[in-house]
Design an enzyme around this catalytic site. Structure first.
Site, PDB file in Angstrom:
ATOM      1  N   GLU A   1       0.827  -1.210   0.000  1.00 35.51           N
ATOM      2  CA  GLU A   1       0.000   0.000   0.000  1.00 35.51           C
ATOM      3  C   GLU A   1       0.864   1.264   0.000  1.00 35.51           C
ATOM      4  O   GLU A   1       0.531   2.253  -0.650  1.00 35.51           O
ATOM      5  CB  GLU A   1      -0.946  -0.007   1.204  1.00 35.51           C
ATOM      6  CG  GLU A   1      -1.932  -1.159   1.213  1.00 35.51           C
ATOM      7  CD  GLU A   1      -2.792  -1.229  -0.036  1.00 35.51           C
ATOM      8  OE1 GLU A   1      -3.164  -2.335  -0.450  1.00 35.51           O
ATOM      9  OE2 GLU A   1      -3.086  -0.151  -0.637  1.00 35.51           O
TER      10      GLU A   1
ATOM     11  N   ASP B   1       3.571  -4.392  -6.058  1.00 38.50           N
ATOM     12  CA  ASP B   1       4.202  -5.614  -5.541  1.00 38.50           C
ATOM     13  C   ASP B   1       5.716  -5.497  -5.588  1.00 38.50           C
ATOM     14  O   ASP B   1       6.416  -5.818  -4.613  1.00 38.50           O
ATOM     15  CB  ASP B   1       3.769  -6.829  -6.374  1.00 38.50           C
ATOM     16  CG  ASP B   1       2.425  -7.406  -5.946  1.00 38.50           C
ATOM     17  OD1 ASP B   1       1.895  -7.001  -4.895  1.00 38.50           O
ATOM     18  OD2 ASP B   1       1.906  -8.273  -6.683  1.00 38.50           O
TER      19      ASP B   1
END
Length: 267
Positions: free
Chosen positions: A157, A212
């Site tokens: 995040e 990611d």
């Protein structure tokens, strides 16, 4: 590099197609006409307007979203936070803050004043807006086996914020609608649109893989086990009932494969 890797004329169609008709109509009105539609949310508190006189090019009134300063992103994130608080039970947690700040120090946007919140919701989810605002559902915290797995989600995040993914969504929405149609869009309405894009609509496949990749780097730099990221995804995939958010993200098994290759190659 296009947000949805499609022509601009279809970018917003994909965004709108993911909304129920009522929300679709509300978001269309806000983006296209600058009306006071509620986009289907519970009544939000009035948000303080951003200093748009600094964001508009004289003559064509085009919001320079690509040139927002860190301070302006923080202000927009703060305005969105008021709407998050109106729709969720939100609080802070010392451990989540500690993990988050440890990761921020290893990130590529440590100059941003990050804030971390826990959403009291049993579903397994997390999301980020802009200006350092990160939210983790209590259901996700309970689902993690250890701190490393929890840190892997928070790192992902943080990466969305470092990559300016919400600002990118807003830019694409603006481009798709045209500068003229946004001339009347004030700060509170921009906040409503940004909330919708950040909380209710998924990121692109490219944005998720980039988050990611960067999140994995932050995780490693902060001293956490990088294998925790694919391990937590595996755990969620193997649950008897997979979390709903996985359906709006790239294929989790593909994400796991890519992450494991990066770890093996020390990338």
């Amino acid at each position: 590099m296009n947000f949805f890797q499609e022509p601009q004329s279809t970018q917003m169609k994909e965004i709108f197609s993911r909304l129920p008709k009522k929300l679709n109509k509300g978001l269309s009105l806000i983006l296209g006409l600058g009306t006071a539609a509620s986009v289907g949310l519970s009544a939000p508190k009035p948000a303080e307007a951003l200093p748009f006189q600094d964001l508009i090019v004289p003559g064509i009134q085009y919001f320079q979203l690509s040139n927002l300063s860190t301070k302006e992103k923080v202000k927009l994130g703060s305005n969105i936070h008021q709407q998050v608080r109106s729709n969720y039970r939100v609080g802070t947690n010392a451990n989540i803050t500690r993990i988050g700040q440890k990761l921020v120090r290893s990130s590529s946007c440590s100059q941003t004043p990050f804030k971390f919140y826990v959403v009291q919701d049993p579903s397994i989810n997390a999301f980020a807006t802009t200006g350092g605002y990160v939210y983790v559902h209590s259901g996700l915290i309970n689902a993690a086996d250890n701190e490393d797995q929890l840190a892997s989600v928070i790192a992902h995040e943080i990466a969305h914020i470092c990559n300016d993914d919400l600002i990118g969504k807003l830019r694409q929405a603006q481009l798709a609608q045209g500068a003229a149609s946004l001339a009347g869009l004030n700060g509170s309405k921009l906040t409503a649109v940004a909330y919708q894009l950040a909380v209710d609509l998924p990121n692109s496949r490219e944005a998720e893989f980039n988050a990611d990749a960067k999140g994995l780097q932050y995780l490693q730099r902060a001293g956490y086990d990088p294998n925790a990221m694919p391990a937590f995804l595996k755990k969620l995939v193997n649950r008897s009932s997979a979390p709903a958010f996985l359906s709006t993200h790239p294929n989790p098994r593909e994400r796991i494969s890519v992450l494991e290759r990066k770890i093996a190659n020390n990338r």
